[in-house]
Design a protein around this motif. Structure first.
Motif, PDB file in Angstrom:
ATOM      1  N   SER A 181       0.865  -1.180   0.000  1.00  0.00           N
ATOM      2  CA  SER A 181       0.000   0.000   0.000  1.00  0.00           C
ATOM      3  C   SER A 181       0.901   1.229   0.000  1.00  0.00           C
ATOM      4  O   SER A 181       1.603   1.506   0.977  1.00  0.00           O
ATOM      5  CB  SER A 181      -0.914   0.007   1.209  1.00  0.00           C
ATOM      6  N   LEU A 182       0.899   1.964  -1.106  1.00  0.00           N
ATOM      7  CA  LEU A 182       1.755   3.148  -1.191  1.00  0.00           C
ATOM      8  C   LEU A 182       1.292   4.242  -0.229  1.00  0.00           C
ATOM      9  O   LEU A 182       2.100   5.081   0.194  1.00  0.00           O
ATOM     10  CB  LEU A 182       1.789   3.669  -2.630  1.00  0.00           C
ATOM     11  N   ASP A 183       0.003   4.249   0.101  1.00  0.00           N
ATOM     12  CA  ASP A 183      -0.478   5.204   1.120  1.00  0.00           C
ATOM     13  C   ASP A 183       0.205   4.949   2.456  1.00  0.00           C
ATOM     14  O   ASP A 183       0.730   5.867   3.109  1.00  0.00           O
ATOM     15  CB  ASP A 183      -2.003   5.075   1.277  1.00  0.00           C
ATOM     16  N   THR A 184       0.198   3.682   2.882  1.00  0.00           N
ATOM     17  CA  THR A 184       0.836   3.320   4.161  1.00  0.00           C
ATOM     18  C   THR A 184       2.334   3.580   4.103  1.00  0.00           C
ATOM     19  O   THR A 184       2.932   4.117   5.057  1.00  0.00           O
ATOM     20  CB  THR A 184       0.575   1.837   4.462  1.00  0.00           C
ATOM     21  N   LEU A 185       2.933   3.223   2.991  1.00  0.00           N
ATOM     22  CA  LEU A 185       4.379   3.410   2.831  1.00  0.00           C
ATOM     23  C   LEU A 185       4.742   4.892   2.893  1.00  0.00           C
ATOM     24  O   LEU A 185       5.728   5.276   3.529  1.00  0.00           O
ATOM     25  CB  LEU A 185       4.821   2.789   1.503  1.00  0.00           C
ATOM     26  N   ASP A 239      -1.910  13.031  -2.873  1.00  0.00           N
ATOM     27  CA  ASP A 239      -3.166  12.371  -3.244  1.00  0.00           C
ATOM     28  C   ASP A 239      -3.212  10.976  -2.623  1.00  0.00           C
ATOM     29  O   ASP A 239      -2.216  10.476  -2.078  1.00  0.00           O
ATOM     30  CB  ASP A 239      -3.263  12.227  -4.770  1.00  0.00           C
ATOM     31  N   HIS A 240      -4.386  10.375  -2.738  1.00  0.00           N
ATOM     32  CA  HIS A 240      -4.503   8.961  -2.367  1.00  0.00           C
ATOM     33  C   HIS A 240      -3.696   8.123  -3.361  1.00  0.00           C
ATOM     34  O   HIS A 240      -3.832   8.286  -4.586  1.00  0.00           O
ATOM     35  CB  HIS A 240      -5.972   8.548  -2.392  1.00  0.00           C
ATOM     36  N   LEU A 241      -2.846   7.250  -2.869  1.00  0.00           N
ATOM     37  CA  LEU A 241      -1.978   6.437  -3.720  1.00  0.00           C
ATOM     38  C   LEU A 241      -2.483   5.000  -3.779  1.00  0.00           C
ATOM     39  O   LEU A 241      -3.146   4.524  -2.853  1.00  0.00           O
ATOM     40  CB  LEU A 241      -0.538   6.461  -3.187  1.00  0.00           C
ATOM     41  N   PRO A 242      -2.165   4.276  -4.851  1.00  0.00           N
ATOM     42  CA  PRO A 242      -2.718   2.923  -5.044  1.00  0.00           C
ATOM     43  C   PRO A 242      -1.960   1.861  -4.258  1.00  0.00           C
ATOM     44  O   PRO A 242      -0.912   2.118  -3.661  1.00  0.00           O
ATOM     45  CB  PRO A 242      -2.536   2.705  -6.547  1.00  0.00           C
ATOM     46  N   THR A 243      -2.497   0.671  -4.300  1.00  0.00           N
ATOM     47  CA  THR A 243      -1.822  -0.514  -3.768  1.00  0.00           C
ATOM     48  C   THR A 243      -1.276  -1.305  -4.954  1.00  0.00           C
ATOM     49  O   THR A 243      -2.019  -1.575  -5.912  1.00  0.00           O
ATOM     50  CB  THR A 243      -2.796  -1.388  -2.959  1.00  0.00           C
ATOM     51  N   ILE A 244      -0.003  -1.640  -4.912  1.00  0.00           N
ATOM     52  CA  ILE A 244       0.640  -2.307  -6.046  1.00  0.00           C
ATOM     53  C   ILE A 244       1.431  -3.523  -5.561  1.00  0.00           C
ATOM     54  O   ILE A 244       1.584  -3.742  -4.355  1.00  0.00           O
ATOM     55  CB  ILE A 244       1.590  -1.346  -6.794  1.00  0.00           C
ATOM     56  N   SER A 245       1.924  -4.296  -6.523  1.00  0.00           N
ATOM     57  CA  SER A 245       2.845  -5.391  -6.204  1.00  0.00           C
ATOM     58  C   SER A 245       4.266  -4.867  -6.343  1.00  0.00           C
ATOM     59  O   SER A 245       4.614  -4.267  -7.361  1.00  0.00           O
ATOM     60  CB  SER A 245       2.639  -6.564  -7.169  1.00  0.00           C
ATOM     61  N   GLY A 246       5.081  -5.086  -5.324  1.00  0.00           N
ATOM     62  CA  GLY A 246       6.443  -4.581  -5.371  1.00  0.00           C
ATOM     63  C   GLY A 246       7.254  -5.034  -4.173  1.00  0.00           C
ATOM     64  O   GLY A 246       6.791  -5.825  -3.338  1.00  0.00           O
ATOM     65  N   VAL A 247       8.473  -4.495  -4.109  1.00  0.00           N
ATOM     66  CA  VAL A 247       9.376  -4.789  -3.004  1.00  0.00           C
ATOM     67  C   VAL A 247       9.296  -3.624  -2.033  1.00  0.00           C
ATOM     68  O   VAL A 247       9.696  -2.505  -2.363  1.00  0.00           O
ATOM     69  CB  VAL A 247      10.814  -5.000  -3.514  1.00  0.00           C
ATOM     70  N   SER A 248       8.792  -3.873  -0.858  1.00  0.00           N
ATOM     71  CA  SER A 248       8.450  -2.805   0.088  1.00  0.00           C
ATOM     72  C   SER A 248       9.645  -1.925   0.430  1.00  0.00           C
ATOM     73  O   SER A 248       9.561  -0.691   0.350  1.00  0.00           O
ATOM     74  CB  SER A 248       7.851  -3.412   1.359  1.00  0.00           C
ATOM     75  N   PHE A 249      10.771  -2.529   0.822  1.00  0.00           N
ATOM     76  CA  PHE A 249      11.889  -1.708   1.282  1.00  0.00           C
ATOM     77  C   PHE A 249      12.468  -0.874   0.138  1.00  0.00           C
ATOM     78  O   PHE A 249      12.978   0.227   0.346  1.00  0.00           O
ATOM     79  CB  PHE A 249      12.965  -2.590   1.935  1.00  0.00           C
ATOM     80  N   GLN A 250      12.374  -1.388  -1.121  1.00  0.00           N
ATOM     81  CA  GLN A 250      12.859  -0.606  -2.253  1.00  0.00           C
ATOM     82  C   GLN A 250      11.963   0.603  -2.501  1.00  0.00           C
ATOM     83  O   GLN A 250      12.450   1.720  -2.737  1.00  0.00           O
ATOM     84  CB  GLN A 250      12.913  -1.491  -3.508  1.00  0.00           C
ATOM     85  N   LEU A 251      10.658   0.379  -2.503  1.00  0.00           N
ATOM     86  CA  LEU A 251       9.730   1.491  -2.714  1.00  0.00           C
ATOM     87  C   LEU A 251       9.837   2.515  -1.589  1.00  0.00           C
ATOM     88  O   LEU A 251       9.704   3.729  -1.833  1.00  0.00           O
ATOM     89  CB  LEU A 251       8.300   0.950  -2.824  1.00  0.00           C
ATOM     90  N   HIS A 252      10.076   2.044  -0.383  1.00  0.00           N
ATOM     91  CA  HIS A 252      10.304   2.966   0.749  1.00  0.00           C
ATOM     92  C   HIS A 252      11.520   3.831   0.471  1.00  0.00           C
ATOM     93  O   HIS A 252      11.501   5.061   0.674  1.00  0.00           O
ATOM     94  CB  HIS A 252      10.495   2.152   2.036  1.00  0.00           C
ATOM     95  N   GLN A 253      12.604   3.222  -0.027  1.00  0.00           N
ATOM     96  CA  GLN A 253      13.819   3.964  -0.339  1.00  0.00           C
ATOM     97  C   GLN A 253      13.571   4.971  -1.461  1.00  0.00           C
ATOM     98  O   GLN A 253      14.095   6.089  -1.442  1.00  0.00           O
ATOM     99  CB  GLN A 253      14.925   2.984  -0.759  1.00  0.00           C
TER     100      GLN A 253
END
Length: 466
Positions: free
Chosen positions: A304-308, A330-344
């Motif tokens: 969840s990119l919102d949570t991230l 804005d409200h961001l979507p939920t996607i499939s991905g690698v959490s720690f990478q998207l956080h970075q």
């Protein structure tokens, strides 16, 4: 390679043209053969009808003689039937040769003779009925006239035979010419196809060799990358221990010997500590980058990119407060991905927006989102036009940069400002590029100096796979 392909295309095109000409010639020959066959059949029909006409003339004359010599009424019926048959056959033949004036003239001569013959025959029959005996002179005249009719008919038949012979000679000449043409066309076609096959075979061998060489290079590159990854990871880890000792001993020296150190000594130890801290940050960034390159360490999950984003903003809360920054999203979507990478990814982009702000002006950062078709994405050739993408833009009102550096900033260790102006290792945006690439996406930067920068991320929509 392209010249070879062009030559192959030209040769194949030539082969197709020649095959087309060969097919057309064959079609022409078949059509002419059919026309000739129909013509010959037509001439044979005319010959057969002419033969029937001659036989009927002879039958008519025999019936005439049979009646005058035997005086039997049956012969009169046969004479009438033969006269009708001759009229029908003569009319049919005239219709069949209506386009040939010389043959029509011969049939017209036969027709006149037939009228004379009928007149003589009728006179002979009347005489026999009246006198009850044979008019030998009339019988002789009738035979002479019948023979003349047969000669006229023979002239007609001989001319038809000549026409048939000439037509046959013409057909033979046409067949010979056509056979030579078709042989030459076929020969050239075979030669072109052989040359084309040779070029294709040569091209295939080149491509196979090129493919083998390419695969070998790819394997070498993979091996080299793997070795470099291992080296970077091991080297970074091995540097950690002596670096920690340098920092620890310099801190101990600064604390324990502060009373006996002069200002120059204290300044030197502070520089050592500062340089050690920068080196520590660099090693940490290198380790993070090596983990991104190592795909085996990637665990794909639902994110969840919102949570991230909320977590990233918490991590940057102190800096945000310090800079009095305003962050809208804005409200961001939920996607499939690698959490720690998207956080970075989000951490680096937002921290850069906070870091490269103008002096005296509070940073204003906006994060916008929309879902759009690939056909609406411009200036990125790799985008698939019929797939949908998540577009996330992160804009700020900071110092910006020249647009000519929009690609350079994503390269590792690339900096647009001196270290004294802004802290950093020059790896942050390289990490962002790697994260987006790992997620099969794209990232681009747009900026105008002193008017802020906008980073746009395109990530493929998970529903494309459904």
């Amino acid at each position: 390679m392209y010249n070879s392909l062009r030559n192959v295309v030209i040769l194949f095109a030539g082969s197709i043209v020649l095959l087309g000409m060969l097919s057309f010639s064959a079609y022409q020959e078949v059509r002419e053969s059919l026309e000739y066959a129909r013509s010959v059949e037509y001439m044979h029909i005319i010959q057969h009808e002419a033969e029937r006409l001659g036989a009927t003339v002879k039958e008519l004359e025999n019936c005439h003689k049979g009646y005058v010599y035997k005086q039997e009424a049956e012969y009169l019926n046969l004479i009438f039937a033969s006269k009708e048959q001759i009229i029908r056959l003569l009319t049919t033949l005239q219709q069949r040769v209506k386009d040939n004036d010389s043959q029509l003239a011969r049939l017209e001569a036969f027709k006149r003779g037939f009228r004379r013959h009928i007149a003589i025959l009728n006179s002979s029959i009347r005489y026999t009925r009246a006198e009850n005996k044979v008019d030998e002179l009339a019988v002789s005249k009738s035979q002479i006239q019948a023979n003349q009719m047969l000669r006229d008919l023979s002239s007609f038949q001989n001319y038809q035979k000549q026409l048939l012979s000439v037509r046959g000679m013409q057909k033979d000449q046409t067949d010979n010419q056509m056979s030579r043409k078709m042989f030459l066309f076929a020969l050239f076609t075979v030669l072109l196809l052989l040359v084309s096959f040779g070029l294709i075979f040569s091209e295939l061998r080149k491509r196979i060799t090129f493919q083998d060489e390419l695969e070998r290079k790819i394997e070498e590159l993979k091996r080299s990358n793997s070795e470099l990854e291992q080296f970077a990871y091991v080297a970074s880890h091995d540097m950690q221990e002596p670096l920690r000792k340098i920092r620890a001993f310099s801190d101990m020296l600064l604390i324990r010997q502060r009373a006996v150190l002069n200002e120059d000594g204290k300044s030197t130890l502070q520089k050592i500590a500062k340089s050690s801290e920068r080196l520590q940050n660099l090693i940490n960034d290198l380790l993070a980058f090596s983990r991104l390159v190592n795909k085996n360490a990637q665990n794909v999950e639902t994110v969840s990119l919102d949570t991230l984003l909320s977590e990233v903003l918490k991590d940057l809360s102190m800096l945000t407060i310090e800079k009095n920054a305003i962050i809208e999203y804005d409200h961001l979507p939920t996607i499939s991905g690698v959490s720690f990478q998207l956080h970075q990814l989000f951490l680096n982009l937002i921290s850069n927006a906070l870091k490269f702000s103008k002096n005296g002006i509070a940073p204003h950062i906006t994060i916008r989102y929309r879902l759009l078709l690939g056909s609406k994405i411009f200036n990125i050739q790799e985008v698939k036009p019929f797939l949908t993408y998540h577009e996330i833009t992160i804009s700020d009102n900071g110092i910006g940069f020249e647009q000519e550096y929009a690609d350079k900033i994503f390269m590792i260790f690339q900096r647009l400002h001196a270290k004294s102006q802004f802290e950093g290792t020059g790896i942050g945006l390289a990490v962002c590029k790697r994260v987006v690439t790992n997620h099969n996406g794209y990232i681009k930067a747009e900026s105008v100096p002193n008017h802020g920068a906008t980073f746009t991320i395109y990530l493929p929509n998970n529903r494309n796979e459904e």
